[in-house]
Design an enzyme around this catalytic site. Structure first.
Site, short mmCIF file in Angstrom:
data_model
loop_
_atom_site.label_atom_id
_atom_site.label_comp_id
_atom_site.label_asym_id
_atom_site.label_seq_id
_atom_site.Cartn_x
_atom_site.Cartn_y
_atom_site.Cartn_z
N ALA A 181 -9.06 15.42 -21.66
CA ALA A 181 -9.34 14.02 -21.30
C ALA A 181 -8.07 13.20 -21.04
O ALA A 181 -8.18 11.99 -20.78
CB ALA A 181 -10.22 13.30 -22.31
N ALA A 182 -6.89 13.82 -21.10
CA ALA A 182 -5.67 13.05 -20.83
C ALA A 182 -5.68 12.51 -19.39
O ALA A 182 -5.31 11.36 -19.15
CB ALA A 182 -4.44 13.92 -21.07
N GLY A 183 -6.12 13.35 -18.45
CA GLY A 183 -6.19 12.91 -17.05
C GLY A 183 -7.24 11.82 -16.86
O GLY A 183 -7.04 10.87 -16.10
N ASP A 184 -8.36 11.96 -17.56
CA ASP A 184 -9.42 10.93 -17.47
C ASP A 184 -8.89 9.60 -18.00
O ASP A 184 -9.13 8.54 -17.42
CB ASP A 184 -10.64 11.35 -18.30
CG ASP A 184 -11.18 12.72 -17.90
OD1 ASP A 184 -11.04 13.06 -16.71
OD2 ASP A 184 -11.71 13.41 -18.76
O1 RIB Z 1 -11.61 16.12 -18.43
C1 RIB Z 1 -12.12 16.62 -19.62
C2 RIB Z 1 -13.59 16.87 -19.51
O2 RIB Z 1 -13.83 17.90 -18.59
C3 RIB Z 1 -14.25 17.32 -20.79
O3 RIB Z 1 -14.67 16.25 -21.60
C4 RIB Z 1 -15.38 18.21 -20.31
O4 RIB Z 1 -16.65 17.70 -20.55
C5 RIB Z 1 -15.12 18.40 -18.82
O5 RIB Z 1 -15.96 17.62 -18.08
#
Ligand code: RIB
Length: 311
Positions: free
Chosen positions: A253-256
């Site tokens: 989730a770092a990119g998110d």
């Molecule tokens: O970017 C991380 C995410 O990628 C995770 O939370 C997983 O669910 C996938 O969608």
């Protein structure tokens, strides 16, 4: 932004992440004994929605949760984050999206996703959210949902004159006509190369790759480089911003978190340089904890981290 809080529409996926920590990612055919198993809320779209909400944005999430308890839990999670769920559909048949995630001792991961209900998020689902697009300051997208939903979101954003931020993950081939409508693209290095190479990673270097994406009509490209930071390319200039030194536990989730944070600050009216530094700090904090949404920092945590760690 009348109350000082930017309004974002996030269109995307929502998953339950099933995470096993292992010393290393196994090779094909190999079994490794892992450590702890945890179940956490994830999905690239939901991670971005939650990240933006914790950073202070008013977020409307457009998504499909699965039938049954996992879908209901996800919906409750969005409510507890203060996210508007008027356009989250509970699919009557399909299971909630699930991601199987292995995290190694360096915090690197390998992820396989069963999309479930995410795979049925339709252009019509997105169309129903048009009132939210009309009100928004920016629209944030990723590619863990059908491309038709992404295309409709871009059409609606442009119809209402809104900025489009696209995190092109996981890699999906995109037509140039779509790229040309993206104001800010946040690929990692591999995704950037694959977008140009028809799925093949090339060797043109970060700057060359980002410049080519600009030639195809993208407004601004920020290539994320993990602990090395990010490389920013606009039509006027290009520069590198270093990553923050932190103890990496889990990069999930770092990119998110980065994409959400840069979008929030830009929607607040911050200059690009400042928005990028803020987002680098947010993604650094994210890698210090295990799990996707479990690791996303609040605005207060970021503000406390920033002064002590800004260069
Ligand atoms: O970017 C991380 C995410 O990628 C995770 O939370 C997983 O669910 C996938 O969608």
């Amino acid at each position: 932004m009348p109350n000082g809080r930017p309004k974002l529409v996030v269109v995307g996926s929502t998953n339950v992440d099933m995470v096993v920590q292992t010393q290393r990612i196994p090779r094909p055919g190999e079994t490794v004994l892992g450590g702890r198993f945890t179940t956490v809320a994830g999905g690239k779209g939901a991670n971005q929605a939650v990240a933006a909400a914790r950073l202070g944005a008013e977020v409307t999430f457009v998504a499909r949760v699965g039938t049954g308890p996992l879908g209901r839990q996800a919906l409750e999670g969005f409510h507890s984050e203060g996210i508007v769920t008027d356009y989250v559909v509970q699919d009557p048949e399909l299971e909630h999206g699930v991601a199987l995630i292995l995290v190694d001792q360096n915090g690197e991961n390998a992820i396989a996703v069963a999309p479930g209900a995410n795979g049925r998020l339709s252009a019509e689902d997105v169309q129903r959210a048009e009132p939210a697009f009309a009100e928004a300051d920016a629209v944030l997208l990723q590619l863990e949902i059908p491309l038709a939903a992404v295309e409709r979101a871009i059409d609606l954003a442009k119809k209402h004159g809104k900025q489009v931020m696209l995190n092109p993950a996981p890699y999906t081939p995109l037509p140039d006509v779509l790229l040309a409508q993206v104001d800010l693209l946040t690929p990692n290095e591999t995704e950037a190369e694959m977008l140009l190479g028809g799925g093949e990673a090339g060797h043109s270097g970060i700057a060359g790759t980002a410049e080519e994406l600009l030639r195809r009509g993208v407004g601004c490209v920020i290539v994320t480089l993990g602990k090395e930071g990010v490389y920013v390319v606009t039509p006027e200039r290009q520069y590198h911003v270093c990553g923050r030194h932190v103890k990496t536990v889990d990069t999930t989730a770092a990119g998110d978190a980065f994409s959400a944070a840069v979008t929030v600050r830009l929607a607040e009216g911050a200059p690009l340089d400042e928005a990028v530094k803020f987002a680098v700090a947010v993604s650094a904090l994210t890698v210090t904890k295990v799990g996707a949404q479990a690791s996303l920092p609040t605005r207060a945590e970021v503000e406390a981290f920033l002064p002590a760690h800004s260069s």
